[in-house]
Design a protein around this motif. Structure first.
Motif, PDB file in Angstrom:
ATOM      1  N   THR A 141     -12.837  -8.090 -52.506  1.00 46.03           N
ATOM      2  CA  THR A 141     -11.840  -8.011 -51.435  1.00 46.03           C
ATOM      3  C   THR A 141     -12.349  -8.614 -50.131  1.00 46.03           C
ATOM      4  O   THR A 141     -11.616  -9.287 -49.413  1.00 46.03           O
ATOM      5  CB  THR A 141     -11.415  -6.551 -51.201  1.00 46.03           C
ATOM      6  OG1 THR A 141     -10.936  -5.993 -52.429  1.00 46.03           O
ATOM      7  CG2 THR A 141     -10.324  -6.462 -50.157  1.00 46.03           C
ATOM      8  N   GLY A 142     -13.632  -8.406 -49.814  1.00 46.35           N
ATOM      9  CA  GLY A 142     -14.180  -8.926 -48.570  1.00 46.35           C
ATOM     10  C   GLY A 142     -14.088 -10.435 -48.489  1.00 46.35           C
ATOM     11  O   GLY A 142     -13.694 -10.999 -47.464  1.00 46.35           O
ATOM     12  N   SER A 160      -8.404  -3.847 -32.373  1.00 48.21           N
ATOM     13  CA  SER A 160      -8.393  -2.538 -33.030  1.00 48.21           C
ATOM     14  C   SER A 160      -8.190  -2.671 -34.536  1.00 48.21           C
ATOM     15  O   SER A 160      -8.857  -2.000 -35.332  1.00 48.21           O
ATOM     16  CB  SER A 160      -7.285  -1.657 -32.427  1.00 48.21           C
ATOM     17  OG  SER A 160      -7.488  -1.454 -31.049  1.00 48.21           O
ATOM     18  N   PHE A 161      -7.275  -3.532 -34.934  1.00 44.89           N
ATOM     19  CA  PHE A 161      -7.041  -3.744 -36.364  1.00 44.89           C
ATOM     20  C   PHE A 161      -8.255  -4.377 -37.038  1.00 44.89           C
ATOM     21  O   PHE A 161      -8.600  -4.030 -38.171  1.00 44.89           O
ATOM     22  CB  PHE A 161      -5.805  -4.621 -36.569  1.00 44.89           C
ATOM     23  CG  PHE A 161      -4.525  -3.847 -36.660  1.00 44.89           C
ATOM     24  CD1 PHE A 161      -4.006  -3.481 -37.890  1.00 44.89           C
ATOM     25  CD2 PHE A 161      -3.831  -3.485 -35.521  1.00 44.89           C
ATOM     26  CE1 PHE A 161      -2.829  -2.766 -37.990  1.00 44.89           C
ATOM     27  CE2 PHE A 161      -2.651  -2.767 -35.599  1.00 44.89           C
ATOM     28  CZ  PHE A 161      -2.149  -2.398 -36.833  1.00 44.89           C
ATOM     29  N   ALA A 162      -8.918  -5.294 -36.339  1.00 47.39           N
ATOM     30  CA  ALA A 162     -10.113  -5.917 -36.909  1.00 47.39           C
ATOM     31  C   ALA A 162     -11.210  -4.892 -37.150  1.00 47.39           C
ATOM     32  O   ALA A 162     -11.883  -4.906 -38.192  1.00 47.39           O
ATOM     33  CB  ALA A 162     -10.612  -7.030 -35.979  1.00 47.39           C
ATOM     34  N   LEU A 163     -11.406  -3.990 -36.201  1.00 48.70           N
ATOM     35  CA  LEU A 163     -12.418  -2.939 -36.367  1.00 48.70           C
ATOM     36  C   LEU A 163     -12.082  -2.039 -37.562  1.00 48.70           C
ATOM     37  O   LEU A 163     -12.972  -1.641 -38.329  1.00 48.70           O
ATOM     38  CB  LEU A 163     -12.516  -2.104 -35.089  1.00 48.70           C
ATOM     39  CG  LEU A 163     -13.159  -2.787 -33.876  1.00 48.70           C
ATOM     40  CD1 LEU A 163     -13.038  -1.898 -32.646  1.00 48.70           C
ATOM     41  CD2 LEU A 163     -14.625  -3.116 -34.160  1.00 48.70           C
ATOM     42  N   ALA A 164     -10.807  -1.713 -37.740  1.00 51.91           N
ATOM     43  CA  ALA A 164     -10.402  -0.853 -38.849  1.00 51.91           C
ATOM     44  C   ALA A 164     -10.682  -1.521 -40.192  1.00 51.91           C
ATOM     45  O   ALA A 164     -11.179  -0.882 -41.133  1.00 51.91           O
ATOM     46  CB  ALA A 164      -8.927  -0.495 -38.723  1.00 51.91           C
ATOM     47  N   VAL A 213     -13.464  -2.556 -45.517  1.00 51.38           N
ATOM     48  CA  VAL A 213     -13.693  -3.703 -46.402  1.00 51.38           C
ATOM     49  C   VAL A 213     -15.067  -4.283 -46.095  1.00 51.38           C
ATOM     50  O   VAL A 213     -15.225  -5.082 -45.165  1.00 51.38           O
ATOM     51  CB  VAL A 213     -12.615  -4.794 -46.222  1.00 51.38           C
ATOM     52  CG1 VAL A 213     -12.875  -5.952 -47.186  1.00 51.38           C
ATOM     53  CG2 VAL A 213     -11.224  -4.220 -46.449  1.00 51.38           C
ATOM     54  N   PRO A 214     -16.083  -3.895 -46.826  1.00 55.47           N
ATOM     55  CA  PRO A 214     -17.433  -4.421 -46.586  1.00 55.47           C
ATOM     56  C   PRO A 214     -17.473  -5.950 -46.714  1.00 55.47           C
ATOM     57  O   PRO A 214     -16.916  -6.516 -47.654  1.00 55.47           O
ATOM     58  CB  PRO A 214     -18.273  -3.763 -47.681  1.00 55.47           C
ATOM     59  CG  PRO A 214     -17.502  -2.536 -48.075  1.00 55.47           C
ATOM     60  CD  PRO A 214     -16.053  -2.913 -47.929  1.00 55.47           C
TER      61      PRO A 214
END
Length: 499
Positions: free
Chosen positions: A75-76, A194-198, A203-204
């Motif tokens: 996924t990453g 904020s979404f990027a941090l989440a 998702v490693p």
């Protein structure tokens, strides 16, 4: 998980609609009709840029959901590949708006009391705000594909409230479009970050620099390309009326028309929580060939969508004048634009009713149907509004949009039952369309018939709210798959059987 995600989406949707309504109604009151015309054009451009989410974003959600079935460890890498595509498109969008700002300010918009240079610089600020916000799409799509709707909606709600506070606060200090757009740039930076941090937490390796997986991108881009073309043409059909009105009529008239359009577009967003939660599950059901579960999910989602859309549209059709007077503070605007609001409410409702069928087709990997539908309806709709709007005014685009979205609904309905739901179209129409329509129409017509026009505004609004509750209850009781979830009511045989 499905029920939890729908509930989370409902909360997020409620906050989102409140933010949209607050910015529209507060912005109109604080900035005035002409300055709000620029803010309304910002809304149109935001809708146009949303093809990132409706096209590429939906592709990313589908890819992430399928990746969880096949190989969750990859996924990453998948997210990083989509992020590069989003970055390139966001930069292209900002540059395109900057390059075209002078032309739009000089030859498109029709300001009467605002300098052309001010309009041009406003457009540049719009482009920056939109480009930054569109980057959020790849992170939101990832969270939705992972069915992390709770996290997603918490972020949407909190950053949406920030957008509202900054926007209205800026207008209260300086009632100008420039102040509003600077506030939206700041909000977009916070929202996307904020979404990027989440995503980085769940998702490693999502942001680990690496060579893009060209094979993965190649496998999805054919689907994504058709999907984005479909989203672009569909979005263009939906905003063509605003584009034509903004180009042919004074900016102040467009400002009021934009206010009315915002009321209707907020109505369509009522379906977003349900479709957002259902789409990844539909994709998983299609991938696993779980046809019976897919049928139950589609019928349930359809009935819920129809209940919401018809109830909201009925409120605007039967009591639209009261709502316009409330948000604009102008009885003359209510008188002049109530028919426009009614027509747009019907048109937008028809658009919302297409969403369950479109979600099913997307889950089955068929974006071409939507593209063909949009091309056909656009080819008929666009010439009509271009030729007739100067003669008949703002009511004409709204009436033409009813015809275009009605045709689209017929096309989506005819094609949704070709594959895994083959043979169920008649049952769907009898159980998920007609009962809800009759129940809502009867409820509103009854209340409207006994409501005098001379009542004070607040009384009429209270009656409208009561009528909406009655219509909603009647429509739910008319829906067998929704009744199955009400305490004390028997689950229908069709739900046990799969449709």
């Amino acid at each position: 998980m499905m029920a939890r995600n729908v509930l989370a989406n409902l909360v997020g949707m409620a906050v989102s609609i409140a933010v949209q309504a607050g910015l529209a109604f507060g912005g109109y009151r604080l900035a005035g009709a002409e300055q709000y015309g620029l803010i309304g054009f910002f809304t149109v451009m935001m809708t146009a840029a949303a093809i990132f989410d409706a096209g590429l974003g939906q592709t990313a959600t589908r890819a992430v959901a399928r990746q969880q079935v096949e190989d969750a460890a990859g996924t990453g890498s998948l997210v990083f590949s989509f992020l590069l595509i989003y970055l390139a498109l966001a930069l292209a969008l900002i540059l395109a708006v900057w390059a075209g700002s002078g032309l739009l300010a000089t030859h498109w918009l029709k300001p009467q009391n605002i300098e052309t240079s001010y309009v041009a610089s406003s457009l540049v600020l719009m482009g920056v705000a939109i480009g930054i916000q569109r980057l959020r799409g790849v992170f939101q799509a990832t969270l939705e594909g992972l069915e992390r709707q709770v996290t997603c909606n918490l972020l949407l709600a909190s950053t949406g409230m920030l957008r509202l506070v900054l926007g209205l606060g800026a207008l209260a200090v300086e009632p100008s479009a420039h102040a509003f757009f600077w506030s939206q740039i700041a909000a977009s930076v916070v929202e996307t970050g904020s979404f990027a941090l989440a995503v980085g937490r769940v998702v490693p390796g999502a942001f680990r620099p690496r060579r893009p997986e060209m094979a993965t991108i190649g496998q999805t881009m054919a689907f994504a390309g058709t999907n984005m073309a479909s989203a672009a043409t569909g979005t263009f059909v939906q905003i063509a009326d605003s584009l034509v009105v903004s180009a042919m009529l004074p900016l102040s008239v467009f400002g009021t028309y934009s206010l009315v359009s915002t009321m209707c577009s907020a109505m369509v967003r009522l379906t977003t929580p349900l479709i957002t939660a259902a789409f990844p599950r539909m994709s998983a059901h299609v991938r696993g060939e779980r046809v019976q579960e897919l049928r139950v999910l589609f019928f349930t989602a359809s009935q819920a969508t129809f209940v919401l859309m018809l109830t909201a549209a009925g409120a605007l059709v039967f009591f639209g004048g009261a709502f316009i007077e409330l948000v604009s503070g102008r009885p003359d605007a209510a008188r002049d634009f109530a028919p426009v609001l009614a027509a747009l409410a019907v048109a937008y409702a028809l658009s919302g009713l297409c969403r369950p069928s479109h979600a099913l087709q997307m889950a089955e990997g068929d974006p071409a149907t939507a593209l063909k539908s949009n091309l056909v309806t656009g080819a008929l709709y666009l010439p009509a509004i271009l030729l007739l709007t100067p003669r008949y005014g703002v009511i004409l685009p709204a009436l033409c949009l009813i015809g275009a979205n009605g045709l689209a609904f017929a096309i989506f309905t005819a094609t949704a039952f070709r594959n895994r739901l083959k043979g169920l179209a008649g049952r769907w129409l009898r159980g998920s369309v007609l009962p809800q329509l009759l129940a809502v129409a009867a409820a509103y017509a009854l209340v409207r018939a006994v409501t005098p026009e001379s009542l004070p505004l607040l009384t009429r609004l209270a009656v409208a709210v009561g009528a909406s509750g009655l219509a909603l209850a009647a429509a739910v009781l008319a829906s067998d798959h929704l009744r199955a979830h009400l305490p004390g009511l028997r689950r229908p045989d069709g739900a046990r059987a799969g449709a």
